[in-house]
Design a protein around this motif. Structure first.
Motif, PDB file in Angstrom:
ATOM      1  N   MET A   1      61.472  57.669  85.615  1.00 34.41           N
ATOM      2  CA  MET A   1      60.133  57.239  85.959  1.00 34.41           C
ATOM      3  C   MET A   1      60.125  55.880  86.653  1.00 34.41           C
ATOM      4  SD  MET A   1      56.662  57.147  83.685  1.00 34.41           S
ATOM      5  CE  MET A   1      56.589  58.898  83.541  1.00 34.41           C
ATOM      6  N   ALA A   5      57.642  54.242  89.692  1.00 36.03           N
ATOM      7  CA  ALA A   5      56.969  52.943  89.685  1.00 36.03           C
ATOM      8  C   ALA A   5      57.330  52.166  90.948  1.00 36.03           C
ATOM      9  CB  ALA A   5      57.349  52.153  88.437  1.00 36.03           C
ATOM     10  N   GLU A  31      55.812  47.844  86.829  1.00 37.30           N
ATOM     11  CA  GLU A  31      56.587  48.110  85.624  1.00 37.30           C
ATOM     12  C   GLU A  31      55.870  49.165  84.800  1.00 37.30           C
ATOM     13  OE1 GLU A  31      56.648  45.114  82.435  1.00 37.30           O
ATOM     14  OE2 GLU A  31      55.486  43.868  83.798  1.00 37.30           O
ATOM     15  N   ASP A  32      56.663  49.962  84.113  1.00 39.66           N
ATOM     16  CA  ASP A  32      56.143  51.027  83.270  1.00 39.66           C
ATOM     17  C   ASP A  32      55.853  50.460  81.886  1.00 39.66           C
ATOM     18  OD1 ASP A  32      55.469  53.367  82.091  1.00 39.66           O
ATOM     19  OD2 ASP A  32      57.255  54.461  82.699  1.00 39.66           O
ATOM     20  N   ARG A  36      52.038  53.936  81.364  1.00 44.22           N
ATOM     21  CA  ARG A  36      51.214  53.546  82.508  1.00 44.22           C
ATOM     22  C   ARG A  36      52.043  52.646  83.406  1.00 44.22           C
ATOM     23  NH1 ARG A  36      45.499  53.528  82.420  1.00 44.22           N
ATOM     24  NH2 ARG A  36      44.754  54.745  80.658  1.00 44.22           N
ATOM     25  N   VAL A  37      51.794  52.741  84.676  1.00 46.36           N
ATOM     26  CA  VAL A  37      52.471  51.856  85.620  1.00 46.36           C
ATOM     27  C   VAL A  37      51.513  50.721  85.956  1.00 46.36           C
ATOM     28  CG1 VAL A  37      53.519  51.658  87.885  1.00 46.36           C
ATOM     29  CG2 VAL A  37      53.848  53.744  86.560  1.00 46.36           C
ATOM     30  N   MET A  75      51.064  60.563  86.488  1.00 46.40           N
ATOM     31  CA  MET A  75      51.142  59.208  85.946  1.00 46.40           C
ATOM     32  C   MET A  75      49.781  58.527  86.023  1.00 46.40           C
ATOM     33  SD  MET A  75      54.684  58.170  87.904  1.00 46.40           S
ATOM     34  CE  MET A  75      54.158  56.512  88.054  1.00 46.40           C
ATOM     35  N   VAL A  77      48.058  54.640  86.740  1.00 48.63           N
ATOM     36  CA  VAL A  77      48.436  53.368  87.357  1.00 48.63           C
ATOM     37  C   VAL A  77      47.269  52.390  87.283  1.00 48.63           C
ATOM     38  CG1 VAL A  77      47.751  54.046  89.697  1.00 48.63           C
ATOM     39  CG2 VAL A  77      49.504  52.318  89.400  1.00 48.63           C
TER      40      VAL A  77
END
Length: 84
Positions: A1, A5, A31-32, A36-37, A75, A77
């Motif tokens: 992942m 990102a 950053e993850d 969540r990014v 994802m 964000v």
């Protein structure tokens, strides 16, 4: 992942760099965090208004674009303009 990102950070940077007068000062990090990014945008203080746009339209559009790209990969964000 982490690759995803980085891809989101690259997308945001691709959109932000042409908007500003000081493209070398643009710094986009991702950053993850808990699934969540978090994408942070840092620009020259004189360019903050250009990234925000009138009534926040440009930053809102950047956030929408990032969310659309992230949702294609399942994802979430969050895009923030960080002022130092």
């Amino acid at each position: 992942m982490a690759g995803s990102a980085e891809e989101l950070a690259s997308l945001v940077e691709f959109v932000v760099v042409p908007l500003v007068d000081e493209p070398d000062a643009v710094e986009v990090t991702a950053e993850d965090v808990d699934g969540r990014v978090a994408v942070d945008i840092r620009v020259d203080p004189d360019d903050v208004g250009k990234v925000i746009g009138r009534q926040g339209r440009i930053i809102r559009s950047i956030r929408t674009l990032a969310r659309a790209a992230a949702s294609r990969q399942g994802m979430h964000v969050e895009v923030e303009l960080v002022e130092d």
